[in-house]
Design a protein around this motif. Structure first.
Motif, PDB file in Angstrom:
ATOM      1  N   MET A  38      -0.901   4.746   5.473  1.00  0.00           N
ATOM      2  CA  MET A  38      -0.559   3.900   4.104  1.00  0.00           C
ATOM      3  C   MET A  38      -1.086   2.538   4.207  1.00  0.00           C
ATOM      4  SD  MET A  38       3.596   3.621   4.614  1.00  0.00           S
ATOM      5  CE  MET A  38       3.827   2.702   3.110  1.00  0.00           C
ATOM      6  N   SER A  39      -1.436   1.850   5.653  1.00  0.00           N
ATOM      7  CA  SER A  39      -1.603   0.834   6.041  1.00  0.00           C
ATOM      8  C   SER A  39      -3.217   0.519   6.027  1.00  0.00           C
ATOM      9  CB  SER A  39      -1.280   0.267   7.131  1.00  0.00           C
ATOM     10  OG  SER A  39       0.128   0.400   7.513  1.00  0.00           O
TER      11      SER A  39
ATOM     12  N   LYS B 160       3.705   2.012  11.229  1.00  0.00           N
ATOM     13  CA  LYS B 160       3.122   1.052  10.020  1.00  0.00           C
ATOM     14  C   LYS B 160       2.442  -0.006  11.008  1.00  0.00           C
ATOM     15  CE  LYS B 160       7.010   1.325   6.918  1.00  0.00           C
ATOM     16  NZ  LYS B 160       8.109   0.639   6.221  1.00  0.00           N
TER      17      LYS B 160
ATOM     18  N   GLY C  52      -0.861   1.391  12.283  1.00  0.00           N
ATOM     19  CA  GLY C  52      -1.975   1.559  11.087  1.00  0.00           C
ATOM     20  C   GLY C  52      -2.439  -0.003  10.777  1.00  0.00           C
ATOM     21  N   LYS C  53      -1.893  -1.179  10.786  1.00  0.00           N
ATOM     22  CA  LYS C  53      -2.315  -2.390  10.610  1.00  0.00           C
ATOM     23  C   LYS C  53      -3.536  -2.594  11.559  1.00  0.00           C
ATOM     24  CE  LYS C  53       1.776  -3.693   7.990  1.00  0.00           C
ATOM     25  NZ  LYS C  53       2.676  -4.704   7.921  1.00  0.00           N
TER      26      LYS C  53
ATOM     27  N   TYR D 235       2.586   7.116   7.440  1.00  0.00           N
ATOM     28  CA  TYR D 235       2.931   5.754   7.631  1.00  0.00           C
ATOM     29  C   TYR D 235       1.912   4.926   8.205  1.00  0.00           C
ATOM     30  CZ  TYR D 235       7.886   6.536   6.692  1.00  0.00           C
ATOM     31  OH  TYR D 235       9.023   6.962   6.058  1.00  0.00           O
ATOM     32  N   ILE D 236       0.983   5.685   9.133  1.00  0.00           N
ATOM     33  CA  ILE D 236      -0.199   4.831   9.499  1.00  0.00           C
ATOM     34  C   ILE D 236      -1.408   4.743   8.477  1.00  0.00           C
ATOM     35  CG2 ILE D 236      -2.031   5.077  11.192  1.00  0.00           C
ATOM     36  CD1 ILE D 236      -0.114   7.153  12.887  1.00  0.00           C
TER      37      ILE D 236
ATOM     38  N   PHE E  25       9.199   4.592  12.640  1.00  0.00           N
ATOM     39  CA  PHE E  25       8.333   4.273  11.390  1.00  0.00           C
ATOM     40  C   PHE E  25       7.877   2.646  11.405  1.00  0.00           C
ATOM     41  CE2 PHE E  25      11.155   7.515   9.816  1.00  0.00           C
ATOM     42  CZ  PHE E  25      10.405   8.557   9.889  1.00  0.00           C
ATOM     43  N   PRO E  26       8.591   1.821  12.040  1.00  0.00           N
ATOM     44  CA  PRO E  26       8.022   0.311  11.962  1.00  0.00           C
ATOM     45  C   PRO E  26       6.842   0.358  13.082  1.00  0.00           C
ATOM     46  CG  PRO E  26      10.354   0.199  12.180  1.00  0.00           C
ATOM     47  CD  PRO E  26      10.176   1.574  12.093  1.00  0.00           C
TER      48      PRO E  26
END
Length: 256
Positions: free
Chosen positions: A144-145, A113, A116-117, A141-142, A109-110
């Protein structure tokens, strides 16, 4: 070809191909030139390799990324390659057009994320022990960024069957299309585990409605440093590519 074109796959089928691992400049350039002549616009190749055993070839790291960038400069192909962790993600973001998150990291998950950023397109593979809903959860998780440039990859799951490396879940294609708006890509190489099975699995995925495929191709698979048994040689891939175009016409899709 721009990456933005890759993500508009409603009426198209994207073909991504190349070696499992970047092994040398000559290997990658020979493959890229041959693929480009056929019409393939996206080159895959692993610079960082997650391997089951630490003694196995782990990839060339940034040197491998530089070789991929060299191939892009010569051929104009886009590059997709895997990021294994936060450190390698920074390098992959610098060199690649599309960031791949592999099966083993599908629930890292990190890393998701952070990918995604980057705002770069992300090719997210289903974990071999994950359900479809868990794959969709990983994609969130991707997104959401703020990054919705996501392609979901069905690459086979682990079942009790051992005649193939994994079991390709072809039914995941229509189910994912029903549940999300992301393109769905088939990886026939990893579930096959043997080059003899790659073609039928690839064609089955396309017939099921996949928006693209990602296939391992090597100029001399017998000398490959990883996944030698499942990689197609250039002649085998050329024959597969012709059949892909035929089935795509039936599916009213243009091969890009």
């Amino acid at each position: 070809m721009m990456v933005s074109d890759i993500l508009n796959l409603k009426e198209s089928l994207i073909v991504m191909a190349g070696p499992c691992s970047v092994e040398s400049e000559s290997q990658v350039l020979e493959t890229a030139r041959a693929l480009k002549r056929l019409g393939v616009n996206v080159l895959r190749g692993g610079a960082f390799k997650p391997r089951t055993y630490p003694e196995s070839f782990q990839g060339l790291g940034e040197d491998g990324l530089k070789i991929l960038a060299m191939a892009r400069e010569e051929t104009g192909m886009s590059i997709v390659t895997e990021a294994m962790d936060l450190e390698s993600l920074r390098l992959v973001e610098k060199y690649a057009d599309i960031i791949q998150i592999g099966s083993r990291n599908s629930q890292n998950f990190p890393l998701l994320k952070a990918a995604g950023k980057t705002m770069k397109p992300v090719l997210l593979k289903r974990g071999f022990g994950n359900t479809i809903d868990e794959l969709i959860g990983s994609s969130r998780y991707i997104s959401m960024s703020g990054n919705n440039n996501i392609m979901l990859v069905e690459r086979g799951i682990r079942t009790f069957e051992n005649s193939t490396r994994f079991t390709l879940d072809v039914s995941a294609v229509p189910v994912l299309h029903e549940k999300v708006n992301y393109p769905v890509i088939i990886d026939p190489s990893h579930p096959a585990g043997n080059s003899r099975y790659v073609e039928p699995l690839a064609l089955a995925g396309i017939a099921a409605g996949a928006d693209g495929i990602i296939v391992e191709v090597h100029p001399d698979p017998s000398r490959a440093l990883s996944d030698a048994a499942q990689q197609l040689n250039l002649d085998q891939f050329s024959r597969l590519y012709s059949k892909i175009k035929e089935i795509s016409r039936i599916m009213n899709k243009n091969v890009i």
